[in-house]
Design an enzyme around this catalytic site. Structure first.
Site, PDB file in Angstrom:
ATOM      1  NE  ARG A 177      -3.765  -0.031   2.405  1.00 45.50           N
ATOM      2  CZ  ARG A 177      -4.639   0.435   3.294  1.00 45.50           C
ATOM      3  NH1 ARG A 177      -4.342  -0.431   4.370  1.00 45.50           N
ATOM      4  NH2 ARG A 177      -5.288   1.620   3.164  1.00 45.50           N
ATOM      5  CB  CYS A 236      -2.498   3.711   9.759  1.00 43.54           C
ATOM      6  SG  CYS A 236      -4.072   3.920  10.826  1.00 43.54           S
TER       7      CYS A 236
END
Length: 277
Positions: A177, A236
């Site tokens: 990611r 995050c």
């Protein structure tokens, strides 16, 4: 007080302690009824630990609830500012347990610990789980509404910090990611330019428990270097698993890093620069 507690600690079964089981996902309640620690209050990430944003571009997918709403939730659970709270989830604290720990610490409630290893640690230890619908008794006095959530930063501060050699922005999402190879939850893949990657699960042993404080200190030192903890920002996807890393840092004796609550879910929706690889 250590931020972590072992399943063998008798305080977990002390009736004066309030235990909160935090689940995430559409089947959270179903999983709770399949087995939870005795007298554990059922809570969910989406309903109890986050507001419901109209637009994730402002605050991300899991913005913090208003201070009044959070105080009302704590009152409903029976908490006072002095209550000893133990929290856990079924994902090694990565999907709610550490988030609640961080929220309580952020408002000044220091008497809180996270069950190391979460629900798995309890089952591995042979603890008999309950399937009852435990209902807490509300506190007789309303939990005081806090003045603020401390140790947070906003998008503008992250912009500056990511380009400042005296600060570091840590992205704890998995490497694919961060590198922009995949993005299962948000609209755009990639990362904040200048942010460094340290996957949150690197803090865990194969059994799903945190590494020793010494091992964690070494792990984080490799990323932080000589930068002061108060100049460290952790994020995050939506400000949840970042709390898992903040908990690990606290256990390692690194106190003072800040949380970017909006995280990638906010940044990626604002038309800001995006880096890959």
């Amino acid at each position: 007080m250590s931020p972590l507690i072992e399943i063998t600690d008798p305080k977990i079964f002390d009736p004066s302690v309030i235990i909160v089981d935090v689940r995430a996902g559409a089947n959270a309640r179903e999983r709770y009824f399949q087995g939870h620690l005795p007298n554990a209050i059922f809570a969910t990430l989406d309903d109890d630990l986050a507001a419901h944003p109209d637009a994730p571009a402002v605050g991300g997918r899991h913005p913090l609830p208003s201070l009044q709403d959070f105080a009302e939730t704590l009152t409903r659970w029976g908490l006072t500012p002095d209550t000893h709270v133990i929290v856990y989830d079924d994902k090694s604290a990565a999907m709610g347990g550490a988030r609640l720990w961080w929220m309580l610490r952020s408002i000044g409630h220091t008497n809180v610990q996270v069950l190391d290893g979460g629900l798995k640690a309890a089952t591995d230890a042979g603890v008999e789980l309950s399937t009852a619908d435990y209902q807490p008794t509300a506190a007789a006095v309303t939990y005081p509404i806090p003045e603020e959530y401390k140790h947070t930063v906003d998008l503008e501060e992250v912009k500056q910090a990511a380009q400042d050699e005296g600060r570091v922005v840590i992205d704890v999402r998995e490497g694919a990611r961060y590198q922009g190879l995949t993005e299962p939850l948000d609209l755009v893949a990639g990362h904040i330019p200048g942010a460094v990657n340290l996957f949150y699960s690197n803090s865990l042993s194969p059994e799903g428990k945190y590494l020793t404080s010494q091992a964690l200190a070494s792990l984080y030192k490799d990323t932080i270097g000589d930068i002061k903890p108060e100049n460290v920002i952790v994020h995050c996807g939506s400000g949840v698993t970042a709390c898992h890393t903040l908990l690990g840092m606290e256990h390692a004796g690194i106190t003072g890093p800040k949380l970017y609550v909006g995280s990638w879910s906010e940044w990626s929706r604002r038309g800001l620069p995006i880096a890959t690889q």
